[in-house]
Design a protein around this motif. Structure first.
Motif, mmCIF file in Angstrom:
data_model
loop_
_atom_site.group_PDB
_atom_site.id
_atom_site.type_symbol
_atom_site.label_atom_id
_atom_site.label_comp_id
_atom_site.label_asym_id
_atom_site.label_seq_id
_atom_site.Cartn_x
_atom_site.Cartn_y
_atom_site.Cartn_z
ATOM 1 N N GLU A 67 0.837 -1.207 0.000
ATOM 2 C CA GLU A 67 0.000 0.000 0.000
ATOM 3 C C GLU A 67 0.871 1.257 0.000
ATOM 4 O OE1 GLU A 67 -2.891 0.080 3.209
ATOM 5 O OE2 GLU A 67 -2.652 2.246 3.278
ATOM 6 N N LYS A 159 -3.592 14.254 4.108
ATOM 7 C CA LYS A 159 -4.662 13.293 4.463
ATOM 8 C C LYS A 159 -4.164 11.868 4.278
ATOM 9 C CE LYS A 159 -8.557 16.200 3.188
ATOM 10 N NZ LYS A 159 -9.446 16.430 2.045
ATOM 11 N N LEU A 160 -3.402 11.664 3.211
ATOM 12 C CA LEU A 160 -2.866 10.328 2.932
ATOM 13 C C LEU A 160 -1.888 9.897 4.028
ATOM 14 C CD1 LEU A 160 -2.612 8.002 0.803
ATOM 15 C CD2 LEU A 160 -0.656 9.242 -0.100
ATOM 16 N N GLN A 162 -1.701 11.013 7.067
ATOM 17 C CA GLN A 162 -2.422 10.806 8.339
ATOM 18 C C GLN A 162 -3.068 9.424 8.356
ATOM 19 O OE1 GLN A 162 -4.893 14.300 8.105
ATOM 20 N NE2 GLN A 162 -3.620 15.462 9.534
ATOM 21 N N SER A 163 -3.624 9.059 7.192
ATOM 22 C CA SER A 163 -4.273 7.752 7.098
ATOM 23 C C SER A 163 -3.252 6.620 7.214
ATOM 24 C CB SER A 163 -5.012 7.674 5.761
ATOM 25 O OG SER A 163 -6.009 6.723 5.825
ATOM 26 N N HIS A 164 -2.122 6.804 6.559
ATOM 27 C CA HIS A 164 -1.051 5.799 6.662
ATOM 28 C C HIS A 164 -0.553 5.677 8.100
ATOM 29 C CE1 HIS A 164 0.229 6.074 2.137
ATOM 30 N NE2 HIS A 164 -0.914 5.438 2.313
ATOM 31 N N MET A 166 -2.289 6.186 10.802
ATOM 32 C CA MET A 166 -3.290 5.425 11.570
ATOM 33 C C MET A 166 -3.189 3.933 11.256
ATOM 34 S SD MET A 166 -7.442 5.643 11.503
ATOM 35 C CE MET A 166 -7.877 7.032 12.490
ATOM 36 N N HIS A 167 -3.026 3.633 9.962
ATOM 37 C CA HIS A 167 -2.895 2.240 9.542
ATOM 38 C C HIS A 167 -1.664 1.602 10.201
ATOM 39 C CE1 HIS A 167 -3.362 -0.730 5.917
ATOM 40 N NE2 HIS A 167 -3.228 -1.350 7.068
#
Lengths: 176, 109
Positions: A67, A159-160, A162-164, A166-167
């Protein structure tokens, strides 16, 4: 040890940059430097992901690495298309250099590990790396960007990241 | 006689001659599009009824998914791709399995 040398270098490099930016008007980053920093951050994460795909046998870690490689390649392709369209040549700078040297040191450290020790160290570093880049994006790079399209791409990038982050945090929990 | 009436109702409903509510929604399933761009789901459709189609269109440069919290659907969406499900009644909470900060909820009546 999770707070790796890499994270430290990043924090120092970008933190002092942010500090200088806030305290004095000079030296502001120009768009060519901002593009270079963002692109460098993407390349670093792709390189780390490729190493993970060579070393890790954990299904979830490998899926995460795939990913990272896929997402950051997509954003960097977009960034290259944008700088070409704008006629801007990304410009190397002390922050990019600090990012790159920190990443090289981290990669060397991770290369010496294997199995679950490697998985944990890779994912912990991904959390730290994304956290640091998020701070730089929101604190320095996005506010400094002049071109609206570059700013928009950086905002999507934030945003990407931040999402990574969290993942990566979820993944780190599951590896404990 | 009662059976005949049921048959008649059924026939009328099937041909659209007599539209009771349940048959009408099946016959006139609407398509509700949710656009994904820049790391977020666009506005959620309202007035979605069971039997309608929910379609996700990924306009982002990144691969995403629409994955139900309760596991009832998992739609993979490569950049530029679309995917759809037939809505079932309830509150459909979903997220992107690649980007867990992307979350949304659609209410299906």
């Amino acid at each position: 040890m999770n707070k790796s040398l890499f994270a430290l270098v990043l924090t120092l490099g970008l933190g002092s940059l942010a500090g200088a930016h806030a305290a004095t008007p000079a030296p502001a980053l120009n768009d060519a430097q901002i593009a270079h920093i963002a692109y460098t951050a993407g390349v670093i994460d792709i390189t780390a992901a490729k190493q993970a795909l060579q070393k890790s046998h954990n299904k979830d870690v490998r899926a995460f690495a795939q990913e990272m490689a896929r997402d950051h390649a997509a954003v960097n392709d977009q960034a290259l298309a944008l700088v070409k369209k704008l006629g801007v040549t990304p410009q190397d700078n002390p922050t990019s250099k600090s990012l790159a040297s920190g990443a090289a040191a981290e990669q060397k450290k991770l290369a010496a590990l294997s199995g679950s020790a490697y998985d944990k160290a890779y994912v912990a570093n991904e959390v730290a790396f994304h956290k640091t880049v998020n701070g730089a994006l929101s604190g320095t790079l996005i506010p400094s960007a002049q071109n609206a399209e570059l700013k928009s791409l950086l905002e999507t990038g934030l945003k990407l990241f931040q999402s990574h982050q969290m993942h990566a945090e979820h993944l780190a929990q599951s590896l404990k | 006689m009662f059976r005949m009436m049921i048959l008649m109702f059924g026939l009328l409903a099937a041909t659209g001659g007599f539209p009771p509510a349940s048959a009408a929604s099946a016959a006139k399933a609407r398509v509700h599009v949710i656009v994904i761009d820049k790391m977020q789901y666009g506005p959620m459709p309202t007035g979605v009824r069971a039997g309608d189609i929910i379609e996700w269109t990924n306009k982002d440069i990144l691969e995403h998914s629409a994955t139900a919290r309760d596991g009832r659907f998992d739609v993979d969406l490569k950049p530029g791709a679309s995917g759809r499900i037939t809505a079932t009644a309830g509150t459909l909470a979903f997220f992107c399995k690649f980007h867990p900060t992307m979350t949304a909820t659609v209410v299906v009546e």
